[in-house]
Design an enzyme around this catalytic site. Sequence first.
Site, PDB file in Angstrom:
ATOM      1  N   GLU A 155      -0.113   9.982 -38.676  1.00 14.49           N
ATOM      2  CA  GLU A 155      -1.033  10.420 -37.625  1.00 14.49           C
ATOM      3  C   GLU A 155      -0.353  10.337 -36.243  1.00 14.49           C
ATOM      4  OE1 GLU A 155      -3.629  12.046 -37.679  1.00 14.49           O
ATOM      5  OE2 GLU A 155      -4.611  11.723 -35.759  1.00 14.49           O
TER       6      GLU A 155
ATOM      7  N   ARG B  74     -21.305  17.129 -23.768  1.00 11.57           N
ATOM      8  CA  ARG B  74     -21.824  16.015 -24.566  1.00 11.57           C
ATOM      9  C   ARG B  74     -22.554  16.502 -25.826  1.00 11.57           C
ATOM     10  NH1 ARG B  74     -21.842  11.204 -21.866  1.00 11.57           N
ATOM     11  NH2 ARG B  74     -23.351  10.395 -23.352  1.00 11.57           N
TER      12      ARG B  74
ATOM     13  N   GLU C 166       2.065  17.798 -32.104  1.00 10.64           N
ATOM     14  CA  GLU C 166       1.158  18.849 -31.650  1.00 10.64           C
ATOM     15  C   GLU C 166       0.950  18.888 -30.152  1.00 10.64           C
ATOM     16  OE1 GLU C 166      -2.834  18.873 -33.265  1.00 10.64           O
ATOM     17  OE2 GLU C 166      -2.987  16.712 -33.214  1.00 10.64           O
TER      18      GLU C 166
ATOM     19  N   LYS D  33       0.365  13.593 -33.772  1.00 12.44           N
ATOM     20  CA  LYS D  33      -0.041  13.685 -32.364  1.00 12.44           C
ATOM     21  C   LYS D  33       1.163  14.072 -31.512  1.00 12.44           C
ATOM     22  CE  LYS D  33      -3.260  13.568 -33.468  1.00 12.44           C
ATOM     23  NZ  LYS D  33      -4.587  13.842 -33.943  1.00 12.44           N
TER      24      LYS D  33
ATOM     25  N   TRP E 138     -26.460  16.853 -29.442  1.00 16.30           N
ATOM     26  CA  TRP E 138     -25.422  16.830 -30.474  1.00 16.30           C
ATOM     27  C   TRP E 138     -26.073  16.097 -31.641  1.00 16.30           C
ATOM     28  CZ3 TRP E 138     -20.971  19.224 -31.199  1.00 16.30           C
ATOM     29  CH2 TRP E 138     -20.108  18.760 -32.180  1.00 16.30           C
TER      30      TRP E 138
ATOM     31  N   ASN F 266     -30.764   9.791 -25.964  1.00 16.27           N
ATOM     32  CA  ASN F 266     -29.395   9.822 -26.469  1.00 16.27           C
ATOM     33  C   ASN F 266     -29.168   8.463 -27.109  1.00 16.27           C
ATOM     34  OD1 ASN F 266     -26.611  10.193 -26.879  1.00 16.27           O
ATOM     35  ND2 ASN F 266     -26.153   9.284 -24.870  1.00 16.27           N
ATOM     36  N   GLY F 267     -28.749   8.432 -28.364  1.00 13.04           N
ATOM     37  CA  GLY F 267     -28.508   7.159 -29.034  1.00 13.04           C
ATOM     38  C   GLY F 267     -28.985   7.222 -30.471  1.00 13.04           C
TER      39      GLY F 267
ATOM     40  N   LYS G 242      -8.629  24.510 -32.323  1.00  6.15           N
ATOM     41  CA  LYS G 242      -9.380  23.310 -32.707  1.00  6.15           C
ATOM     42  C   LYS G 242      -9.922  23.460 -34.127  1.00  6.15           C
ATOM     43  CE  LYS G 242     -11.364  19.318 -31.951  1.00  6.15           C
ATOM     44  NZ  LYS G 242     -10.481  18.134 -32.039  1.00  6.15           N
TER      45      LYS G 242
ATOM     46  N   HIS H 146      16.290   6.458 -49.216  1.00  7.50           N
ATOM     47  CA  HIS H 146      16.496   7.504 -50.220  1.00  7.50           C
ATOM     48  C   HIS H 146      16.850   8.841 -49.586  1.00  7.50           C
ATOM     49  CE1 HIS H 146      15.220   4.789 -53.355  1.00  7.50           C
ATOM     50  NE2 HIS H 146      14.179   4.464 -52.607  1.00  7.50           N
TER      51      HIS H 146
ATOM     52  N   CYS I 131     -25.440  12.933 -26.675  1.00  9.23           N
ATOM     53  CA  CYS I 131     -26.230  14.034 -26.119  1.00  9.23           C
ATOM     54  C   CYS I 131     -26.239  13.878 -24.606  1.00  9.23           C
ATOM     55  CB  CYS I 131     -27.674  13.952 -26.601  1.00  9.23           C
ATOM     56  SG  CYS I 131     -27.814  13.864 -28.389  1.00  9.23           S
TER      57      CYS I 131
HETATM   58  C1  AGP Z   1      -5.450  17.077 -35.503  1.00 11.33           C
HETATM   59  O1  AGP Z   1      -5.053  16.550 -34.303  1.00 11.33           O
HETATM   60  C2  AGP Z   1      -5.400  18.522 -35.615  1.00 11.33           C
HETATM   61  N1  AGP Z   1      -5.828  19.231 -34.509  1.00 11.33           N
HETATM   62  C3  AGP Z   1      -5.684  19.119 -36.980  1.00 11.33           C
HETATM   63  O2  AGP Z   1      -4.708  18.618 -37.823  1.00 11.33           O
HETATM   64  C4  AGP Z   1      -7.077  18.885 -37.627  1.00 11.33           C
HETATM   65  O3  AGP Z   1      -7.233  17.549 -37.957  1.00 11.33           O
HETATM   66  C5  AGP Z   1      -7.193  19.800 -38.866  1.00 11.33           C
HETATM   67  O4  AGP Z   1      -7.072  21.140 -38.489  1.00 11.33           O
HETATM   68  C6  AGP Z   1      -8.459  19.583 -39.636  1.00 11.33           C
HETATM   69  O5  AGP Z   1      -9.589  19.953 -38.910  1.00 11.33           O
HETATM   70  P1  AGP Z   1     -11.031  19.557 -39.419  1.00 11.33           P
HETATM   71  O6  AGP Z   1     -11.100  18.084 -39.442  1.00 11.33           O
HETATM   72  O7  AGP Z   1     -11.954  20.189 -38.421  1.00 11.33           O
HETATM   73  O8  AGP Z   1     -11.193  20.141 -40.787  1.00 11.33           O
END
Ligand code: AGP
Length: 635
Positions: free
Chosen positions: A508, A33, A515, A512, A95, A121-122, A630, A531, A2
């Site tokens: 993962e 925040r 994307e 990264k 938050w 905050n905490g 996002k 394979h 926060c």
């Molecule tokens: C991850 O870097 C992505 N931006 C994306 O894959 C994300 O994890 C996915 O859209 C799921 O989002 P959520 O966790 O808000 O459900």
Amino acid sequence: MCGIIAITRNPEAAYEQPLAGILIDCLERLEYRGYDSAGIALLVGGMENDGADDAAIWRIRAAVSKQSLKELRKHAPSAPGPPRSDSAGIGHTRWATHGRPSEQNAHPHLDCTGNIAVVHNGIVENWRELAEELSRSGHELASETDSELIAHLIEDELRMDTSTQLHGIEATRRALQRITGSFAIAVLDTRLDGGLVVARRLSPLVVGMGGGMCMAASDLPALLGLSGNYYVLEDGEIAELTPESITAQDLDGHARTLHPIHVSWDIEAAQKSGYDDFMGKELHEQPAAVMDTLLGRFVSDGKLALDETRITDDELREVDKVFIVGCGSSFHSGLVVKHALEHWTRIPTEIDISSEFRYRDPILSSSSLVIGVSQSGETMDTLQAIHLARQLNAKVLAVSNVVDSSITRQSDGVLYTRAGPEIGVAATKTFSTQIVALQMLALYIAQLRGILYNDETSLIMDQLRDLPRLMRHALDRDEAVKSVAEDIAGQRDLFYIGRNTGYPVALEGALKMKEIAYLRAEAYPAGELKHGPIALIEPGTVVLAIATKGRLQKKMHANISEVKSRGAKVIAVANDGDTSTAALADHVLYVPETVSLLAPVVDVIPLQLLAYHVARFRGCDVDRPRNLAKTVTVE
Ligand code: AGP
């Protein structure tokens, strides 16, 4: 996570701007925040010439996601108050972690008398015990938050000490000694005659002085432009602020000297804490986010404190199958924890991409536990997956970073990650916090089913608690990762390989890279290469291999040799001092060693940093990658 602000200014001076406006301006610069609710409190009245003290606290709060500050502005005084009034105030942008976002849960919180207001905050780890204790001694709690307890604890200290008049800072100092957990607080108290008390433990707080004011905030952006002199309040310090002075001591009451900090940031840079972008900042916030997610979760009787639960321990004991559903990074965190869940609980665990789960006619019953993992809590595919699970009578538990998000409202139980707002589109701190939250859940179920004893759970919890330290070490190698990033930034195709928990780390890392750097990055279980995909390896192809220590490391070495012998350039993620992996690879990204089941949150860090630096070398906007949002609220 926060944002907090506190200002005290000369009560005799005439001001053009009301203090409320200044506090809200500061909160606007702290909104990154948290933004689910906000509030301010001001000192009004005060000692009159005739000696009568009519000081009181005026408070306003709003809980309209991302609009709370606008709401506050509508109702805050638009002109400065009379002298003595309007000289001290505190503010907060929230938050939510304890208690849903609502006006009632918004800060500042008051004690029973209304003479003490607190912003925090905490996380108060021992909030249950304290809440019971305070209720027993007659305090009336008005919110569901852990933060409100601090106001009542200060009041309690004052009540208990009737013989001597406790000096303002002293009651707060004693109150804070009763708290375990983390805090950055600011206290407005009518007895302080316009002064303020601020303190911190584990959560950040900076203080500033200048222009007839003293102030404190959880981060510098709030203070920029108000003061020329800034100081860091060190961990475990408390300070009293008057318009002309700041006096600090430690929480045991020993005097401390404040050390000035030099600030060369402008406001925009400061909002990113000096990082060029939010992703860089969030990446480095991971150790703190993991620590916050772990804090206070296993309570004294060995129970896991779920944030909301309509699932009983008996029902958890009866679970015969677990399904984890999520998308993107949230799916990957589920993949990581499937290993721990099966190993610790012995319950068969399936993991599904949300959009596939929904259409595959899964076999669920009332003894199935479906865990929906979603940072935002609004991802349509995951929401639809949990709807289906509920229709089929399964128990649904949400793991989310956003309090009161849709997924949390539609689930039987909730475990929040406490990563704070994640602004960069690429998930970083929410990925690592999801893993530790799910691991705690797995530990708890294992304990309930009698598969792990309490002391075994405690041992693993200790290992989990050590993760932030190890993560910090991994982040310290940023420069070394950057130089490897420079070397590969011109590549088009990359391969990521790993085994066991190293495979989701590979997925993962590749996600990264795709994307934010727009490189074709494919991840495979290392044993699967032969394979088919190995046909794509040719001289110069870059292969990222997750080869940290564990029972399958020798097999990873064999896979590295397979691609090396076909001309690949291998970049290995390996543990500090691991010469056998170094002998096989072209580059090594070193990380500290931890137990395999927990290692992914450490091992993923160099891959996040690598994607981040490659993207920047390629001139990509890491916070807003093309074609992505996002939160994906469409199917
Ligand atoms: C991850 O870097 C992505 N931006 C994306 O894959 C994300 O994890 C996915 O859209 C799921 O989002 P959520 O966790 O808000 O459900």
